[in-house]
Design an enzyme around this catalytic site. Sequence first.
Site, PDB file in Angstrom:
ATOM      1  N   GLN A  11      82.402  15.732  38.524  1.00  0.00           N
ATOM      2  CA  GLN A  11      82.417  16.604  40.228  1.00  0.00           C
ATOM      3  C   GLN A  11      81.129  16.457  39.956  1.00  0.00           C
ATOM      4  O   GLN A  11      80.010  16.026  39.793  1.00  0.00           O
ATOM      5  CB  GLN A  11      82.434  18.136  39.978  1.00  0.00           C
ATOM      6  CG  GLN A  11      82.244  19.031  40.677  1.00  0.00           C
ATOM      7  CD  GLN A  11      82.788  20.595  39.968  1.00  0.00           C
ATOM      8  OE1 GLN A  11      83.830  20.312  39.032  1.00  0.00           O
ATOM      9  NE2 GLN A  11      82.943  22.154  40.720  1.00  0.00           N
ATOM     10  N   SER A  93      83.530  13.996  32.791  1.00  0.00           N
ATOM     11  CA  SER A  93      83.906  15.366  32.462  1.00  0.00           C
ATOM     12  C   SER A  93      84.969  15.060  33.494  1.00  0.00           C
ATOM     13  O   SER A  93      86.134  14.693  32.449  1.00  0.00           O
ATOM     14  CB  SER A  93      83.400  16.242  33.183  1.00  0.00           C
ATOM     15  OG  SER A  93      82.906  17.637  33.698  1.00  0.00           O
ATOM     16  N   LEU A  94      85.614  16.060  34.347  1.00  0.00           N
ATOM     17  CA  LEU A  94      86.871  15.880  35.128  1.00  0.00           C
ATOM     18  C   LEU A  94      87.307  14.705  35.686  1.00  0.00           C
ATOM     19  O   LEU A  94      89.080  14.054  34.902  1.00  0.00           O
ATOM     20  CB  LEU A  94      86.721  16.642  36.416  1.00  0.00           C
ATOM     21  CG  LEU A  94      87.165  15.357  37.344  1.00  0.00           C
ATOM     22  CD1 LEU A  94      88.026  15.194  38.056  1.00  0.00           C
ATOM     23  CD2 LEU A  94      86.356  16.284  39.324  1.00  0.00           C
ATOM     24  N   ARG A 118      92.403  24.026  35.559  1.00  0.00           N
ATOM     25  CA  ARG A 118      90.043  23.862  34.703  1.00  0.00           C
ATOM     26  C   ARG A 118      89.521  24.256  35.796  1.00  0.00           C
ATOM     27  O   ARG A 118      88.399  24.717  35.306  1.00  0.00           O
ATOM     28  CB  ARG A 118      90.099  22.360  34.692  1.00  0.00           C
ATOM     29  CG  ARG A 118      89.074  21.551  33.936  1.00  0.00           C
ATOM     30  CD  ARG A 118      89.274  20.937  33.088  1.00  0.00           C
ATOM     31  NE  ARG A 118      87.913  20.064  32.578  1.00  0.00           N
ATOM     32  CZ  ARG A 118      86.880  19.676  33.510  1.00  0.00           C
ATOM     33  NH1 ARG A 118      86.563  19.311  34.369  1.00  0.00           N
ATOM     34  NH2 ARG A 118      85.436  19.036  32.353  1.00  0.00           N
ATOM     35  N   HIS A 198      79.819  22.665  31.643  1.00  0.00           N
ATOM     36  CA  HIS A 198      78.944  21.520  29.917  1.00  0.00           C
ATOM     37  C   HIS A 198      78.116  22.591  28.780  1.00  0.00           C
ATOM     38  O   HIS A 198      77.176  21.913  28.452  1.00  0.00           O
ATOM     39  CB  HIS A 198      78.737  20.373  30.136  1.00  0.00           C
ATOM     40  CG  HIS A 198      79.690  19.432  30.404  1.00  0.00           C
ATOM     41  ND1 HIS A 198      81.182  18.950  29.633  1.00  0.00           N
ATOM     42  CD2 HIS A 198      80.069  18.728  31.708  1.00  0.00           C
ATOM     43  CE1 HIS A 198      81.715  19.104  30.737  1.00  0.00           C
ATOM     44  NE2 HIS A 198      81.022  18.810  31.792  1.00  0.00           N
ATOM     45  N   GLN A 247      85.612  19.835  24.853  1.00  0.00           N
ATOM     46  CA  GLN A 247      84.206  18.895  26.281  1.00  0.00           C
ATOM     47  C   GLN A 247      83.989  20.007  27.094  1.00  0.00           C
ATOM     48  O   GLN A 247      83.396  19.888  28.213  1.00  0.00           O
ATOM     49  CB  GLN A 247      85.281  18.011  27.149  1.00  0.00           C
ATOM     50  CG  GLN A 247      84.274  16.887  28.193  1.00  0.00           C
ATOM     51  CD  GLN A 247      85.318  17.302  29.091  1.00  0.00           C
ATOM     52  OE1 GLN A 247      85.075  18.268  30.037  1.00  0.00           O
ATOM     53  NE2 GLN A 247      85.989  15.907  29.946  1.00  0.00           N
TER      54      GLN A 247
END
Length: 309
Positions: A11, A93-94, A118, A198, A247
Amino acid sequence: MSKTALLFAGQGAQAVGMGKDLAEKFPSAKAWFDRANAALGHDLASICFNGPDAELTKTENAQPGIFLVSWVAFQLLKEQAPSLKFDATAGLSLGEFTALTAAGAMSFEDGLRVVRQRGRFMQEACEATRGGMAAVIGLDEAPTREVCAEAGVVLANLNCPGQLVISGESDKITKAVELAKARGAKRAISLPVAGAYHSPLMVGAQPKLQAELAKVKLSPPVVPVISNVTGQPHGNAAEISARLVEQVTSSVLWEKSMRHLLAQGFTRFIELGPGTALSGFMKRIDKKVQMLNVADVASLEVTGKALAP
């Protein structure tokens, strides 16, 4: 024998127009965009191609949009370089969801739908808290951790030497930025994000994501997929699900992930999806490796030629 890893964008890489030239030039790419629209029941392709920016930047659109464009880049790369063999995947991440999908751990439709949910769950967590993030440039990890402890924030991303991201409550991020500058950071700047990704402020998203992942058939990946949480390859399906939930509030150990691959003898990395952030990180981790990317028609052609036998 050189080993190749595929890296998938995270992202922040989103930009209005992403994927548009690929869909216009390649019928197979357009077919994937159409398939995504059908799976989601709304026109995600149009948001990727035409925006507006405020709509694309929404977490629930940015995350599946980046997943989709990265997936299309992956499919087109396989068409352009049919002899390409890849030996591991990783994603920021994603992007870890895209990496798992590319390695056969979940289907395209499941990956896309989970990433959209998500994004929604994280957006809800952002709205329920007052969080922010900041980039800290040119300060080592140890003094940055001291700054985090003093300000009451956390280290969210360890991207590469000299590029860290911190996350937490907005007022504490403001304090941490001042502390980081005082400790000698070259730059410490707040990031234009919706919340504290995060970090523990995202905890509200975890049970919802866990419930969503429980509906998905997860299979063992066909190549190692590096986990953001551990910087090591994922284990079995139950472990994959647990790490993906973890995560959401854990630090992204990107540099550690890349160093694991380098230690395994990987010498070629291909970034798939919008932007070139991961290529930039790799230049600061190891300049010697071959770094390619596919984000649009021009970069696809360059990478296709570089991979030609």
